[in-house]
Each structure stands twice: as C-alpha cells, then as structure tokens.
Design a protein around this motif. Sequence first.
Motif, PDB file in Angstrom:
ATOM      1  N   ASN A 205      56.131 -48.684  23.176  1.00 31.99           N
ATOM      2  CA  ASN A 205      54.955 -48.781  22.305  1.00 31.99           C
ATOM      3  C   ASN A 205      55.315 -48.459  20.855  1.00 31.99           C
ATOM      4  O   ASN A 205      54.889 -49.154  19.923  1.00 31.99           O
ATOM      5  CB  ASN A 205      53.861 -47.826  22.785  1.00 31.99           C
ATOM      6  CG  ASN A 205      53.240 -48.267  24.091  1.00 31.99           C
ATOM      7  OD1 ASN A 205      53.561 -49.320  24.616  1.00 31.99           O
ATOM      8  ND2 ASN A 205      52.354 -47.453  24.622  1.00 31.99           N
ATOM      9  N   THR A 228      50.166 -52.402  26.428  1.00 35.51           N
ATOM     10  CA  THR A 228      50.421 -51.011  26.058  1.00 35.51           C
ATOM     11  C   THR A 228      50.377 -50.038  27.224  1.00 35.51           C
ATOM     12  O   THR A 228      50.988 -48.968  27.168  1.00 35.51           O
ATOM     13  CB  THR A 228      49.378 -50.530  25.035  1.00 35.51           C
ATOM     14  OG1 THR A 228      48.095 -50.502  25.670  1.00 35.51           O
ATOM     15  CG2 THR A 228      49.343 -51.424  23.815  1.00 35.51           C
ATOM     16  N   THR A 236      47.692 -46.817  20.029  1.00 37.82           N
ATOM     17  CA  THR A 236      48.641 -47.844  19.596  1.00 37.82           C
ATOM     18  C   THR A 236      47.967 -48.877  18.703  1.00 37.82           C
ATOM     19  O   THR A 236      48.525 -49.273  17.667  1.00 37.82           O
ATOM     20  CB  THR A 236      49.275 -48.527  20.818  1.00 37.82           C
ATOM     21  OG1 THR A 236      49.931 -47.544  21.628  1.00 37.82           O
ATOM     22  CG2 THR A 236      50.292 -49.576  20.393  1.00 37.82           C
TER      23      THR A 236
END
Length: 374
Positions: A205, A228, A236
């Motif tokens: 990530n 993610t 994120t």
Amino acid sequence: MRVVLTGGGTGGHIYPALAIARQVTDAEPGSELLYIGSNRGLERELAAKEQIPFEAIEISGFRRSLSWENVRTILRFVRGVRRSKQLLRRFQPDIVVGTGGYVCGPVVYAAVKLGIPTVLHEQNVIPGLTNAFLSRYADLVAVSFPESSNNFPRAKRVLYTGNPRASQVVHADGARGLESLGMRLAADEKLVIVMGGSRGAKAINDSMIEMAPLIAAQPSGLKFVFITGQPYFESTMSKIREQLDAWPEALKVVPYVHNMPEVLAAASLIVSRSGASSLAEITALGLPSILIPSPNVTNNHQEANARWLEREGAAKVILERDLDGRTLYDAVCRIADDAIRFEHMSRMSKKLGKPDAAEAIYEAMCGLIRGQNF
C-alpha cells in the motif's frame, strides 16, 4: 463419493479444499461432503458459503520453542483424534483430504488409524509442519510445485498436481471482471492488478501511494487496479489524494474484490504477494508477475515460492526491504513496455500453470478409493 475435507486457519489452506470439493460435486453430482475444521480460523464461514456441512474440533499448533503450551497441544491432539474418529465413523467417508493447517493433523491421523484412504495437498514449496508430519502416514501427497517432492522423503507417494485453485480461474470471464470494476480497456492498453492479499499489505500500500503521482503523469497504455484490503482502504485513499492534483483515469482503488477470478482474467500483469493460491491463479492464466514475498510467514515460504517462478522466467521478485514506489513503477514499466520480455514471461508463466489441478487430484482420489496401487 463421500468426502471429508480438512484444513484451516488461513484461506491458503481452505480455498484449495473448497476447490477440490467443487471438482468432486461437478464430476459426481449428489456426492456428500463434510468439512472438519476449527472455530479459530476462516473455515466454518467459508464452508458455509459453499453450503458444506461443518464440524469443529479443538486444536492448536506447536510452538517452536520449549513451552508448557506444547504439552497442552499434545493433549488437544489426542482429544482431537478421538473426536475425529467419532465424526468419521458417523459420516463413513470414502476418502479424507487434508490441505494443511493444524486442524488437519488429528483428522488425517484418525482417518489413517481407521483405514480410510487419505490425500494431503501441500500448497507451498516448503511444506508446513502439519503436512510434513502427516506425509509418512497419508496414502498420497499432492504438491503444487515440482520442487516440493524432495521435501517429503518419507511419503508413500508424491504426485505433482498443481494447486486446485488454478482450476477456478481458467474459465473466468474477464469482460465481467472489467464490468464489475466499471472499467474499459482499449485494444492497446494493459491492466495491472496490484494486491496484497485479502486483508492487504501495508508495504505494498505504501509503495502504491508513492506510485500514484507517477501513474498520473504516465502516457496512456497502462491502467492500474489497486486492491488495498478493507482495513487500509480509507487511510490509503486519503494519502493518495494528498499526492494528486487530479485523480487519474488510469487508477482504480478498491478495498476488496469478491470476484477475483474474473478480475484476474482481465489482467495483463499482476503485482502480488507470493502465497501459493495466488501463484496458482497467476500461472493458470499465464500472467507475468512482480512478486513481493511476505517476510512474516513460517519458513519464509513465500520467498521460496516466488524464487521458483523467477528462476523459470515467469516473474520478477522484489523483496519488501527493497520496495518503494519508484522501484515498483519502474519494474512494471520494464515488463509492460518490452514486448519481447512480456511475451516470454507470459509464455513461461503459462508453462508453469496447472489449470487441471483439481481434476488431477480428483482422479487420484478415485484411484485410491478403487484401491489402485500408485
């Protein structure tokens, strides 16, 4: 056919068992299945989704250092064998299939003691502790990698079948995968899937956050789907937005994909951890890959898995300690923009794939039930 399946803890053990279950019921409608697992892992939930009856036993794993907890584990194993024998006598299976994880131990051992044919499936190059222990008792050990055969010196029979998860992706509809993402690809565009496992991976990530401005500035030709993992999605997304003036059309970020076989079938290149099930899917589809092994697994088995693909020319390995956004982006571009390298990696990946793995395991099961001498 009456089949008991066992294996648990993580999806890497459970999904192959469910793939075998699907192959059995496709080949022999009306077959009866029973899944024996624990209540600590994901197996109860995943078996329920496949409408497979489930029974639980209590078991835990050995600690690798001296500990009184190992004495309790031995007692749980003995009780687990006793409980497994009760369940097996009640269900009367033709065969028992174990796919690893601690819960597999007492179930397969009980089956051996009752004279029921047994098959083990090992997903990784380096076998897990439970399968290594059980291999001396089981009638057959099926392996996902040819290199694994040497790691079972006391097994009666080792058969290279591949990972049955591979069989689920080869017939998947990539067009439906794109549609589910709300994406379209031009004829000259490649789709890159970046994923870190079902719950995501922070290191991957973080590198994707750093990659986002590079994707926004790139010429057309590549589109990215970044998965993610649900726990990391909001943070994120926020960090990626901070990096960008405008969101690029070439980047799609999602927390989770429920139809992974269809999405993978639409891909041109995969960036992934190197768990055994992921590699089975990647090679069944003949996809080039950039593999980032998790350093937080037993026996560092993900790196062993990844290095096998790299040696065969199907993958590029980047260790997590060497990973950042620029490194990953450059690696993607070097593969995607080099037609000769891309085609070679695709061909080698396809060569390693075993799309008929579930069928091969099913045929071996049938042979054991018929009493064939391997």
